[in-house]
Design a protein around this motif. Structure first.
Motif, PDB file in Angstrom:
ATOM      1  N   VAL A  17     -81.140 -27.232 -28.997  1.00  0.00           N
ATOM      2  CA  VAL A  17     -79.990 -27.763 -28.263  1.00  0.00           C
ATOM      3  C   VAL A  17     -79.313 -26.657 -27.472  1.00  0.00           C
ATOM      4  CG1 VAL A  17     -77.741 -28.883 -28.512  1.00  0.00           C
ATOM      5  CG2 VAL A  17     -79.604 -29.496 -30.038  1.00  0.00           C
ATOM      6  N   ALA A  18     -79.187 -25.480 -28.089  1.00  0.00           N
ATOM      7  CA  ALA A  18     -78.444 -24.399 -27.452  1.00  0.00           C
ATOM      8  C   ALA A  18     -78.794 -23.083 -28.124  1.00  0.00           C
ATOM      9  CB  ALA A  18     -76.942 -24.659 -27.562  1.00  0.00           C
ATOM     10  N   GLU A  20     -76.717 -19.563 -29.268  1.00  0.00           N
ATOM     11  CA  GLU A  20     -75.351 -19.075 -29.443  1.00  0.00           C
ATOM     12  C   GLU A  20     -75.339 -17.600 -29.793  1.00  0.00           C
ATOM     13  OE1 GLU A  20     -71.263 -20.555 -31.433  1.00  0.00           O
ATOM     14  OE2 GLU A  20     -73.081 -21.123 -32.482  1.00  0.00           O
ATOM     15  N   LEU A 170     -78.716 -34.964 -25.047  1.00  0.00           N
ATOM     16  CA  LEU A 170     -78.524 -33.519 -25.165  1.00  0.00           C
ATOM     17  C   LEU A 170     -78.942 -32.768 -23.909  1.00  0.00           C
ATOM     18  CD1 LEU A 170     -79.693 -32.993 -28.851  1.00  0.00           C
ATOM     19  CD2 LEU A 170     -77.350 -33.015 -27.975  1.00  0.00           C
ATOM     20  N   GLN A 176     -74.657 -30.429 -21.329  1.00  0.00           N
ATOM     21  CA  GLN A 176     -74.866 -28.990 -21.186  1.00  0.00           C
ATOM     22  C   GLN A 176     -73.571 -28.289 -20.778  1.00  0.00           C
ATOM     23  OE1 GLN A 176     -77.895 -27.187 -21.744  1.00  0.00           O
ATOM     24  NE2 GLN A 176     -78.395 -29.082 -22.793  1.00  0.00           N
ATOM     25  N   GLU A 177     -72.774 -28.924 -19.906  1.00  0.00           N
ATOM     26  CA  GLU A 177     -71.474 -28.363 -19.523  1.00  0.00           C
ATOM     27  C   GLU A 177     -70.550 -28.293 -20.731  1.00  0.00           C
ATOM     28  OE1 GLU A 177     -69.903 -30.742 -16.344  1.00  0.00           O
ATOM     29  OE2 GLU A 177     -71.647 -30.375 -15.061  1.00  0.00           O
ATOM     30  N   LEU A 179     -71.434 -27.976 -23.870  1.00  0.00           N
ATOM     31  CA  LEU A 179     -71.885 -26.868 -24.721  1.00  0.00           C
ATOM     32  C   LEU A 179     -71.397 -25.535 -24.164  1.00  0.00           C
ATOM     33  CD1 LEU A 179     -75.553 -28.040 -25.388  1.00  0.00           C
ATOM     34  CD2 LEU A 179     -73.722 -27.905 -27.087  1.00  0.00           C
ATOM     35  N   ALA A 180     -71.534 -25.355 -22.850  1.00  0.00           N
ATOM     36  CA  ALA A 180     -71.100 -24.103 -22.225  1.00  0.00           C
ATOM     37  C   ALA A 180     -69.606 -23.889 -22.405  1.00  0.00           C
ATOM     38  CB  ALA A 180     -71.464 -24.106 -20.746  1.00  0.00           C
ATOM     39  N   GLY A 186     -76.680 -23.503 -23.173  1.00  0.00           N
ATOM     40  CA  GLY A 186     -77.529 -24.682 -23.289  1.00  0.00           C
ATOM     41  C   GLY A 186     -78.954 -24.350 -22.914  1.00  0.00           C
ATOM     42  N   THR A 187     -79.744 -25.357 -22.722  1.00  0.00           N
ATOM     43  CA  THR A 187     -81.152 -25.141 -22.401  1.00  0.00           C
ATOM     44  C   THR A 187     -81.446 -25.304 -20.913  1.00  0.00           C
ATOM     45  OG1 THR A 187     -81.599 -27.464 -22.927  1.00  0.00           O
ATOM     46  CG2 THR A 187     -81.918 -25.845 -24.694  1.00  0.00           C
ATOM     47  N   GLU A 188     -80.398 -25.513 -20.114  1.00  0.00           N
ATOM     48  CA  GLU A 188     -80.626 -25.695 -18.686  1.00  0.00           C
ATOM     49  C   GLU A 188     -80.870 -24.345 -18.008  1.00  0.00           C
ATOM     50  OE1 GLU A 188     -76.323 -24.506 -18.575  1.00  0.00           O
ATOM     51  OE2 GLU A 188     -77.737 -25.372 -19.981  1.00  0.00           O
TER      52      GLU A 188
END
Length: 198
Positions: A17-18, A20, A170, A176-177, A179-180, A186-188
């Motif tokens: 998902v991300a 960190e 997800l 994604q925004e 998460l940031a 994120g994974t983008e």
């Protein structure tokens, strides 16, 4: 139906998902400004026990860590080494660890970046003394040395509609925004202008 974990899912079905950053932290008046990765490892294994070796005066360093079985502590041990200083204080979860660090003026711990808002972040430096940024781009690119993947792990069976929808969401740009905004990469695909590359 779904579990969010920092532990590698191994053979189970896991979705990254991300990513960190894991950051060294002290209480707000902790008086340690920066550490090399080697110094942080030396605190963790008990080689360094006083702040004098870290440019922080004559006070001790009290290491706070998670229980050895906690998945996040296992991730930290993979990156900093398995040895833990004999006097380290253990905590059952990252939230209680963060609370304990906030109350202990001599504490040093490593926590996920999103839990460090009320604590003093100690900057990490490389062997040349350059401070390493724990921002989303540096974490995603692997330029920041301490990080953990956040995985959603699903059981090996047909999932409910809401679980399938959550997994599908997800990758959505709005997720994604979000998460940031919480301090994780994120994974983008990330872009960094040439003028910001240093």
């Amino acid at each position: 139906d779904l579990v969010l974990t920092a532990a590698d899912p191994g053979g189970r079905e896991g979705h990254l998902v991300a990513i960190e950053a894991l950051v060294p932290v002290t209480a707000q008046d902790g008086r340690i400004e920066s550490l090399s990765l080697a110094d942080l490892r030396a605190v963790f294994d008990g080689t360094i026990t006083g702040r004098a070796a870290l440019g922080g005066g004559a006070a001790p360093v009290v290491l706070h860590v998670l229980d050895a079985t906690h998945p996040l502590q296992q991730v930290i041990a993979q990156q900093l080494g398995p040895a833990i200083a004999p006097g380290a204080i253990r905590h059952p979860d990252p939230y209680r660890l963060a609370d304990a660090v906030a109350r202990d003026p001599w504490a040093l711990a490593v926590l996920p970046a999103r839990l460090s808002a009320d604590l003093h972040r100690v900057a990490l430096s490389d062997g040349c003394g350059t401070r390493l940024r724990a921002d989303a781009f540096a974490v995603a690119a692997g330029d920041y040395p301490l990080s953990t993947g956040l995985f959603v792990v699903a059981p090996p069976r047909r999932r409910s509609a809401i679980s399938r929808d959550l997994l599908a969401s997800l990758a959505h740009p709005r997720m994604q925004e979000s998460l940031a905004a919480r301090g994780v990469a994120g994974t983008e695909l990330l872009r960094l202008p040439v003028t910001a590359q240093g």
